[in-house]
Scaffold this active site. Sequence first.
Site, mmCIF file in Angstrom:
data_model
loop_
_atom_site.group_PDB
_atom_site.id
_atom_site.type_symbol
_atom_site.label_atom_id
_atom_site.label_comp_id
_atom_site.label_asym_id
_atom_site.label_seq_id
_atom_site.Cartn_x
_atom_site.Cartn_y
_atom_site.Cartn_z
ATOM 1 N N GLU A 253 8.801 9.580 4.252
ATOM 2 C CA GLU A 253 9.710 9.517 3.096
ATOM 3 C C GLU A 253 10.844 10.540 3.119
ATOM 4 O O GLU A 253 11.291 11.014 2.077
ATOM 5 C CB GLU A 253 8.918 9.660 1.791
ATOM 6 C CG GLU A 253 7.955 8.505 1.559
ATOM 7 C CD GLU A 253 7.356 8.473 0.170
ATOM 8 O OE1 GLU A 253 7.342 9.519 -0.483
ATOM 9 O OE2 GLU A 253 6.912 7.403 -0.250
ATOM 10 N N GLU A 325 3.060 1.902 2.618
ATOM 11 C CA GLU A 325 2.327 2.414 1.460
ATOM 12 C C GLU A 325 2.634 1.527 0.266
ATOM 13 O O GLU A 325 3.705 0.912 0.196
ATOM 14 C CB GLU A 325 2.745 3.855 1.101
ATOM 15 C CG GLU A 325 2.331 4.903 2.109
ATOM 16 C CD GLU A 325 2.691 6.323 1.665
ATOM 17 O OE1 GLU A 325 2.719 6.589 0.447
ATOM 18 O OE2 GLU A 325 2.957 7.152 2.544
#
Length: 667
Positions: A253, A325
């Site tokens: 991320e 995710e």
Amino acid sequence: VSAFLRPKGNVLTLFVDGSEDPTIPPFGKVVDYLTYCGIYREVYLTSHPSSYIEDVFVSGSSDGTIKVQTKIHGEGSPHYALYDEGRLLAEFDGSSFHYDCPKVWGVGSPHLYELEAQLGEDRKRVRFGFRDAKFQPEGFFLNGKRLTLVGLNRHQTYPYFGPAAPKSLQYDDADLLKSSGINLVRTSHYPQSEHFLDRCDELGLMVVDEIPGWQYIGQDKKWRENCRDFARRMIVKERNHPCLIAYGLRIDESPDDDELYSSLQAIKEELDPGRQSLGVRNFKDSHCLEDVYGYNDFSCDSLEHGVDPSGQLKGGKGKALLITESNGHMFPTKSFDPTSRRVEHALRHAKVLDEAVGDRGYCGAITWCAFDYGTHRDFGSGDHICHHGVYDIYRSPKYAASFFKSQGKTPFIDVASLLQPGDFDAALMPKIYVFTNAEYVEMYRGEHRIGRFYPNRKDYPHLPHPPIVIDDIIGDMFNEPNISPEDGKKIVATFNWCAQNGYGALRVRDKLFLARMMAKYHLDFSYVYATYAKYVQSWGESSSLWRFEAFKDGKRFATITRGPSTDFHLEVKPTRDTLVHGATYDCVRIGIAKKDQYGTTMPYASDPVEVTVEGPIEVYGPRIFSLYGGASALYIRSLPCKNPTEATVHVTCLGETIDCLLVVRPA
Ligand code: GAL
């Protein structure tokens, strides 16, 4: 250390600097998991002749091609021997070889070979497999066949002892995940124990790994050099594992950083050009330097929506796309949360997977996450735990774990309800969700058959095994001779609606329908009410005993019974009975669960448990604790011993003591 050695009396003292250094990833900002200091894996001192083998890198393709690169310290060139289960198959020199008709490594048949490199007296043996793993925009292909990836993210941490888990617990986690209906694990967010990867090789459980880091990229030279160094080390440590299908070469991320990420690609090209790379981000128009555009999709905020369509990932155009995710913090769920929440948690995972699998633009989905994990004061639920797992921190399953298990091939069924009216608001009886890979389920109340129920392909058209949703608790049991069968069916539907939503939710059309029935059959209100009570409410009746029979190929493979819980017992289950004290202590997990007479775990039980031990073992964690969501686990570790020695764990709970017999032996 050679230069410092004396003939006798050497002492090696190791200092560990456990401080958070902002120039070492993942540090520099915040992280949502715990990082630990200290030595938590085996540490070795090795001795070598002056010329020795530093590293052997071998890869095998499904056509039998073997490529080897050996790093030699000193002089000479190695000779190689190929083994299959200890049997010598071939010997060769040079950097490649062809072995005819190898047994190919796959998820269902994870065959492994060994290659031994020899240089003078020095030998090094490594395990590998023959297989081709390829991500393409059209999907992921293992040995030429498209395979939908279904995965979970794993933190390798445990209660009380963080990551200091020896080989046996790493094996247990891999075994548990392999039995969880998935085929892929992401080692978020750092390279994990070699033992875990070894076991994944043996089980045919695929892995994507990841360099250490979380959202933050340091701008100073040192941080970036450390990041590159980690990438290098991870690749060299892990490149022999056939289970590893891509390297995670992007900080989870993080924003785009072409300078850093192109240098990581160059490192991979140098060290293992044959394997692909994955980059995980949480935005759609990221610059993708890797082969696989990993996307953390947290758009599931209800049961109406799973994931965004793959076409929206502009940055991943022309690349393989993988959901890396989802869920997690969007719906943290504790193992002791109310049934309705634990069911919704499972259904959100079902929705995500259904949509990800149905969108051929995705190779599949890895969701967040396998196990609850320790965190600090700023995350978690105040208890320093991120309750994001499909298993809790002790590895006890939530209903979401049952959902994943039901997607696997091993026959499985779990009924995600205690079927106790007091477990639901206003004593209603909401729809019953059954997570199973059965073809259908037959439901009974007492001796009455209610009906046969099939997987819900309407709401979950893409899952291999959609949940079975039971919205009829009366079915064939309705038997009112004066009422016609057609009217009977409609009355049953109205009663079921009422059972699920309450009298107050009766719609005008339901009320008009019931009024019509009363007029048609000359019924008064008390008759209607008594009939409803007879079929729906079942206090003290045999009809409060529910039975679910699961069928496959016309054969019943499992029966689950739910009913009023009256007799309780403690289930105490060690994963193994022998501990081997060797390079490290060994450890055994003893699962504890409070169950009723039907074998149902009591999810709200918090009974006290006391543990004492005898023999060369120690409890890892407190000796007095409470059950947690009706279950818990005891972690027992070995102490040094000279000979095989018996050890006993006494577990006292619910007024009885259960003994667990173990043996500890030296390696
Ligand atoms: C993601 C992150 C994970 C974890 C997860 C919780 O943003 O990558 O490490 O924090 O959220 O849902």
